[in-house]
Design an enzyme around this catalytic site. Structure first.
Site, PDB file in Angstrom:
ATOM      1  N   ASP A 111      42.938  49.900  29.613  1.00 16.02           N
ATOM      2  CA  ASP A 111      41.640  49.349  29.188  1.00 16.02           C
ATOM      3  C   ASP A 111      40.909  50.392  28.368  1.00 16.02           C
ATOM      4  OD1 ASP A 111      41.434  47.990  32.466  1.00 16.02           O
ATOM      5  OD2 ASP A 111      41.814  46.890  30.612  1.00 16.02           O
ATOM      6  N   ASP A 129      42.126  40.905  27.730  1.00 16.71           N
ATOM      7  CA  ASP A 129      41.063  40.344  28.578  1.00 16.71           C
ATOM      8  C   ASP A 129      40.108  39.507  27.734  1.00 16.71           C
ATOM      9  OD1 ASP A 129      40.840  43.476  30.348  1.00 16.71           O
ATOM     10  OD2 ASP A 129      42.041  41.706  30.768  1.00 16.71           O
TER      11      ASP A 129
HETATM   12  C1  LIG Z   1      39.828  38.562  32.065  1.00 18.40           C
HETATM   13  C2  LIG Z   1      40.626  38.289  33.297  1.00 18.40           C
HETATM   14  C3  LIG Z   1      41.154  39.557  33.881  1.00 18.40           C
HETATM   15  C4  LIG Z   1      42.627  39.767  33.538  1.00 18.40           C
HETATM   16  O1  LIG Z   1      43.384  38.650  34.043  1.00 18.40           O
HETATM   17  C5  LIG Z   1      44.740  38.615  33.821  1.00 18.40           C
HETATM   18  O2  LIG Z   1      45.378  39.498  33.323  1.00 18.40           O
HETATM   19  C6  LIG Z   1      45.395  37.316  34.247  1.00 18.40           C
HETATM   20  C7  LIG Z   1      46.352  36.795  33.208  1.00 18.40           C
HETATM   21  C8  LIG Z   1      46.133  37.493  35.507  1.00 18.40           C
HETATM   22  C9  LIG Z   1      45.219  37.733  36.693  1.00 18.40           C
HETATM   23  C10 LIG Z   1      46.012  38.405  37.779  1.00 18.40           C
HETATM   24  C11 LIG Z   1      44.687  36.412  37.198  1.00 18.40           C
HETATM   25  C12 LIG Z   1      43.303  36.181  36.793  1.00 18.40           C
HETATM   26  C13 LIG Z   1      42.333  36.805  37.750  1.00 18.40           C
HETATM   27  C14 LIG Z   1      40.965  36.215  37.506  1.00 18.40           C
HETATM   28  C15 LIG Z   1      39.981  37.257  37.340  1.00 18.40           C
HETATM   29  O3  LIG Z   1      40.275  38.425  37.294  1.00 18.40           O
HETATM   30  C16 LIG Z   1      38.578  36.779  37.212  1.00 18.40           C
HETATM   31  C17 LIG Z   1      38.072  36.982  35.829  1.00 18.40           C
HETATM   32  C18 LIG Z   1      36.730  36.393  35.657  1.00 18.40           C
HETATM   33  C19 LIG Z   1      36.132  36.726  34.338  1.00 18.40           C
HETATM   34  C20 LIG Z   1      34.935  35.823  34.125  1.00 18.40           C
HETATM   35  C21 LIG Z   1      34.395  35.934  32.747  1.00 18.40           C
HETATM   36  C22 LIG Z   1      35.791  38.177  34.281  1.00 18.40           C
HETATM   37  C23 LIG Z   1      36.125  39.029  33.226  1.00 18.40           C
HETATM   38  C24 LIG Z   1      36.089  40.447  33.478  1.00 18.40           C
HETATM   39  C25 LIG Z   1      36.571  41.362  32.621  1.00 18.40           C
HETATM   40  C26 LIG Z   1      37.022  41.009  31.234  1.00 18.40           C
HETATM   41  O4  LIG Z   1      35.919  41.148  30.359  1.00 18.40           O
HETATM   42  C27 LIG Z   1      36.233  40.770  29.033  1.00 18.40           C
HETATM   43  C28 LIG Z   1      36.716  42.750  33.061  1.00 18.40           C
HETATM   44  C29 LIG Z   1      38.168  43.144  33.046  1.00 18.40           C
HETATM   45  C30 LIG Z   1      38.368  44.550  33.575  1.00 18.40           C
HETATM   46  O5  LIG Z   1      38.118  44.581  34.986  1.00 18.40           O
HETATM   47  C31 LIG Z   1      39.782  45.062  33.297  1.00 18.40           C
HETATM   48  O6  LIG Z   1      39.956  46.340  33.914  1.00 18.40           O
HETATM   49  C32 LIG Z   1      40.829  44.099  33.835  1.00 18.40           C
HETATM   50  C33 LIG Z   1      42.234  44.541  33.462  1.00 18.40           C
HETATM   51  O7  LIG Z   1      42.331  44.721  32.057  1.00 18.40           O
HETATM   52  C34 LIG Z   1      43.253  43.503  33.929  1.00 18.40           C
HETATM   53  N1  LIG Z   1      42.919  42.173  33.428  1.00 18.40           N
HETATM   54  C35 LIG Z   1      43.070  41.061  34.182  1.00 18.40           C
HETATM   55  O8  LIG Z   1      43.533  41.072  35.322  1.00 18.40           O
END
Ligand SMILES: CCC[C@@H]1OC(=O)[C@@H](C)C[C@H](C)CCCCC(=O)CCC[C@@H](CC)/C=C/C=C(\COC)CC[C@@H](O)[C@@H](O)C[C@H](O)CNC1=O
EC number: 3.4.23.36
Length: 155
Positions: A111, A129
């Site tokens: 990230d 993301d």
């Molecule tokens: C975006 C989904 C996260 C992404 O899901 C993925 O990969 C998917 C394909 C697989 C996951 C195992 C399943 C979804 C989990 C749902 C979730 O998590 C709820 C999300 C809500 C959303 C409402 C708006 C927040 C958004 C936040 C963030 C993004 O803001 C732009 C902060 C990201 C940072 O914490 C960063 O460290 C995260 C890191 O990069 C790993 N990323 C993941 O796990």
């Protein structure tokens, strides 16, 4: 078909930016882009959003494969009749695969986009993301528009 090209474009951009960050910045290193709102901070996350479920890689593999399967199914079903759905699913597919590649080969997600909303340091995220959040948002909008269109036809 070309919805998959959107996903490929996002995966390429996501992996390129992560590669540059990994090669040119030490973990924790930060430099300002737009003070005091936007910084580039080299960060790693073994969890999901807000660092939940740290290290639960098998859970993420299973969820991601389900997400990818569902998106491909819905692209085949709806993208022919609804372009916006197709584009948003392309975004979600690209984002999911982008983070999936990190989880498989790095066992953590790179990230680097570090935003401050007031004094709150929003969780550092990446291109994948952003594509996921934009894609999910667009699916909601496309669904609402689709319902409205159906509603107006019936009245
Ligand atoms: C975006 C989904 C996260 C992404 O899901 C993925 O990969 C998917 C394909 C697989 C996951 C195992 C399943 C979804 C989990 C749902 C979730 O998590 C709820 C999300 C809500 C959303 C409402 C708006 C927040 C958004 C936040 C963030 C993004 O803001 C732009 C902060 C990201 C940072 O914490 C960063 O460290 C995260 C890191 O990069 C790993 N990323 C993941 O796990």
């Amino acid at each position: 078909m070309w919805y998959y090209l959107i996903a490929i474009g996002i995966i390429a951009l996501d992996q390129l930016t992560k590669w540059i960050i990994v090669r040119s910045m030490a973990i924790g290193e930060q430099f300002p882009v737009i003070e005091p709102f936007l910084y580039i901070t080299s960060h790693r996350n073994t969890g999901a959003a807000w660092g939940i479920l740290q290290g639960q890689m098998w859970f993420f593999y299973i969820i991601t494969v389900i997400v990818i399967g569902a998106v491909i199914y819905y692209i085949q079903q709806y993208a022919k009749t609804n372009v916006l759905i197709g584009v948003s699913l392309g975004f979600i597919l690209g984002g999911a695969i982008g983070n999936f590649i990190d989880r498989i080969f790095r066992k953590e997600v790179v990230d680097f986009v570090d935003t401050y909303i007031g004094s709150y340091d929003f969780p550092i995220f990446n291109v994948a993301d952003s594509a996921l959040v934009v894609g999910v948002g667009l699916v909601f909008i496309a669904t609402i528009l689709d319902e409205r269109k159906k509603g107006s036809k019936q009245t």
